[in-house]
Motif scaffolding. Structure first.
Motif, PDB file in Angstrom:
ATOM      1  N   ARG A   1       0.851  -1.192   0.000  1.00  0.00           N
ATOM      2  CA  ARG A   1       0.000   0.000   0.000  1.00  0.00           C
ATOM      3  C   ARG A   1       0.887   1.243   0.000  1.00  0.00           C
ATOM      4  NH1 ARG A   1      -4.878   1.233   4.318  1.00  0.00           N
ATOM      5  NH2 ARG A   1      -5.453   3.256   3.432  1.00  0.00           N
ATOM      6  N   ILE A   2       0.518   2.247  -0.817  1.00  0.00           N
ATOM      7  CA  ILE A   2       1.365   3.432  -0.940  1.00  0.00           C
ATOM      8  C   ILE A   2       0.715   4.707  -0.421  1.00  0.00           C
ATOM      9  CG2 ILE A   2       2.702   2.510  -2.856  1.00  0.00           C
ATOM     10  CD1 ILE A   2       0.996   4.221  -4.748  1.00  0.00           C
ATOM     11  N   ASP A   3      -0.594   4.681  -0.156  1.00  0.00           N
ATOM     12  CA  ASP A   3      -1.265   5.914   0.267  1.00  0.00           C
ATOM     13  C   ASP A   3      -1.249   6.109   1.781  1.00  0.00           C
ATOM     14  OD1 ASP A   3      -2.990   3.795   0.704  1.00  0.00           O
ATOM     15  OD2 ASP A   3      -4.775   4.860   0.055  1.00  0.00           O
ATOM     16  N   CYS A   4      -0.838   5.107   2.517  1.00  0.00           N
ATOM     17  CA  CYS A   4      -0.819   5.175   3.979  1.00  0.00           C
ATOM     18  C   CYS A   4      -0.236   3.885   4.512  1.00  0.00           C
ATOM     19  CB  CYS A   4      -2.249   5.382   4.484  1.00  0.00           C
ATOM     20  SG  CYS A   4      -2.619   4.688   6.105  1.00  0.00           S
ATOM     21  N   CYS A   5       0.315   3.941   5.675  1.00  0.00           N
ATOM     22  CA  CYS A   5       0.586   2.735   6.480  1.00  0.00           C
ATOM     23  C   CYS A   5       1.516   1.719   5.812  1.00  0.00           C
ATOM     24  CB  CYS A   5      -0.724   2.040   6.839  1.00  0.00           C
ATOM     25  SG  CYS A   5      -2.121   3.122   7.125  1.00  0.00           S
ATOM     26  N   SER A   6       2.376   2.168   4.938  1.00  0.00           N
ATOM     27  CA  SER A   6       3.229   1.255   4.169  1.00  0.00           C
ATOM     28  C   SER A   6       4.137   0.398   5.037  1.00  0.00           C
ATOM     29  CB  SER A   6       4.079   2.051   3.175  1.00  0.00           C
ATOM     30  OG  SER A   6       3.268   2.765   2.286  1.00  0.00           O
ATOM     31  N   ASP A   7       4.504   0.897   6.221  1.00  0.00           N
ATOM     32  CA  ASP A   7       5.416   0.156   7.081  1.00  0.00           C
ATOM     33  C   ASP A   7       4.766  -1.049   7.751  1.00  0.00           C
ATOM     34  OD1 ASP A   7       3.809   1.849   8.620  1.00  0.00           O
ATOM     35  OD2 ASP A   7       5.353   2.125  10.151  1.00  0.00           O
ATOM     36  N   ARG A   8       3.465  -1.209   7.605  1.00  0.00           N
ATOM     37  CA  ARG A   8       2.788  -2.366   8.212  1.00  0.00           C
ATOM     38  C   ARG A   8       3.322  -3.688   7.678  1.00  0.00           C
ATOM     39  NH1 ARG A   8      -3.565  -0.600   7.749  1.00  0.00           N
ATOM     40  NH2 ARG A   8      -3.573   0.915   9.435  1.00  0.00           N
ATOM     41  N   ILE A   9       3.861  -3.682   6.468  1.00  0.00           N
ATOM     42  CA  ILE A   9       4.333  -4.925   5.849  1.00  0.00           C
ATOM     43  C   ILE A   9       5.645  -5.417   6.474  1.00  0.00           C
ATOM     44  CG2 ILE A   9       5.684  -3.898   3.974  1.00  0.00           C
ATOM     45  CD1 ILE A   9       3.268  -6.881   3.651  1.00  0.00           C
ATOM     46  N   ASP A  10       6.330  -4.541   7.195  1.00  0.00           N
ATOM     47  CA  ASP A  10       7.617  -4.899   7.790  1.00  0.00           C
ATOM     48  C   ASP A  10       7.460  -6.111   8.711  1.00  0.00           C
ATOM     49  OD1 ASP A  10      10.406  -4.240   7.967  1.00  0.00           O
ATOM     50  OD2 ASP A  10      10.030  -3.718  10.062  1.00  0.00           O
ATOM     51  N   GLY A  11       8.257  -7.118   8.467  1.00  0.00           N
ATOM     52  CA  GLY A  11       8.220  -8.319   9.295  1.00  0.00           C
ATOM     53  C   GLY A  11       7.273  -9.394   8.815  1.00  0.00           C
ATOM     54  N   ALA A  12       6.527  -9.143   7.733  1.00  0.00           N
ATOM     55  CA  ALA A  12       5.635 -10.173   7.201  1.00  0.00           C
ATOM     56  C   ALA A  12       6.469 -11.337   6.679  1.00  0.00           C
ATOM     57  CB  ALA A  12       4.767  -9.599   6.092  1.00  0.00           C
ATOM     58  N   LYS A  13       6.016 -12.543   6.930  1.00  0.00           N
ATOM     59  CA  LYS A  13       6.739 -13.743   6.510  1.00  0.00           C
ATOM     60  C   LYS A  13       6.022 -14.393   5.334  1.00  0.00           C
ATOM     61  CE  LYS A  13       8.706 -14.595  11.002  1.00  0.00           C
ATOM     62  NZ  LYS A  13       8.914 -15.515  12.085  1.00  0.00           N
ATOM     63  N   VAL A  14       6.821 -14.872   4.379  1.00  0.00           N
ATOM     64  CA  VAL A  14       6.302 -15.588   3.213  1.00  0.00           C
ATOM     65  C   VAL A  14       6.611 -17.064   3.393  1.00  0.00           C
ATOM     66  CG1 VAL A  14       6.469 -15.860   0.717  1.00  0.00           C
ATOM     67  CG2 VAL A  14       6.595 -13.568   1.726  1.00  0.00           C
ATOM     68  N   TRP A  15       5.590 -17.893   3.177  1.00  0.00           N
ATOM     69  CA  TRP A  15       5.695 -19.339   3.369  1.00  0.00           C
ATOM     70  C   TRP A  15       5.321 -20.051   2.081  1.00  0.00           C
ATOM     71  CZ3 TRP A  15       6.956 -20.998   8.346  1.00  0.00           C
ATOM     72  CH2 TRP A  15       6.856 -20.033   9.350  1.00  0.00           C
ATOM     73  N   ILE A  16       5.930 -21.216   1.856  1.00  0.00           N
ATOM     74  CA  ILE A  16       5.529 -22.080   0.755  1.00  0.00           C
ATOM     75  C   ILE A  16       5.073 -23.411   1.344  1.00  0.00           C
ATOM     76  CG2 ILE A  16       7.883 -22.937   0.341  1.00  0.00           C
ATOM     77  CD1 ILE A  16       7.027 -22.913  -2.718  1.00  0.00           C
ATOM     78  N   GLY A  17       3.936 -23.873   0.858  1.00  0.00           N
ATOM     79  CA  GLY A  17       3.387 -25.133   1.332  1.00  0.00           C
ATOM     80  C   GLY A  17       3.490 -26.205   0.262  1.00  0.00           C
ATOM     81  N   ASN A  18       3.692 -27.416   0.717  1.00  0.00           N
ATOM     82  CA  ASN A  18       3.716 -28.567  -0.173  1.00  0.00           C
ATOM     83  C   ASN A  18       2.979 -29.688   0.542  1.00  0.00           C
ATOM     84  OD1 ASN A  18       4.235 -30.321  -2.230  1.00  0.00           O
ATOM     85  ND2 ASN A  18       6.433 -29.940  -2.286  1.00  0.00           N
TER      86      ASN A  18
END
Length: 129
Positions: A52-69
């Protein structure tokens, strides 16, 4: 996830503006999760998050990406907010599902791209020799 539709994360809309209805976000709580099942098992090179670029962009900091199998999940990496509107998280693993989690804050996603590469079938290469 609330305050928009789940499909907002995979609708090829890269605007990054909440008013454009191309973003989705969760409540402010722990264990926030967004996920997508892939049509088949793929070798996933990376997962690209449009922030998101219009507000609150730093909320993504620390988000983890996972892959499932199947039933097992492996962490690809963590998104770090640096001020950029696009965050790419290397994965380099096989899987049939992708999940993004954020335990620290809202999970806000405006678009998610799964970058996969076709792998050559080793048995086909052997047959050609």
């Amino acid at each position: 996830v609330c305050s928009s539709e789940l499909s907002s994360g995979i609708n090829a809309e890269y605007g990054g503006q909440w008013s454009g209805k191309s973003c989705t976000h969760s409540s402010s709580r722990t264990n926030n999760k967004w996920g997508v099942e892939l049509a088949q098992e793929e070798y996933v090179k990376s997962v690209v998050i449009y922030n998101r670029i219009d507000c609150c962009s730093d909320r993504i900091d620390g988000a983890k990406v996972w892959i499932g199998n199947g039933e097992s999940w492996e962490e690809c990496g963590t998104g770090t907010y640096t001020g950029a509107s696009v965050i790419s998280v290397p994965c380099n693993a096989n899987g049939d599902a992708i999940a993004i989690t954020n335990d620290n804050d809202y999970l806000t996603l405006c678009e998610v791209q799964v970058i996969s590469v076709e792998q050559e079938n080793p048995s086909e290469e052997m047959d050609e020799e």
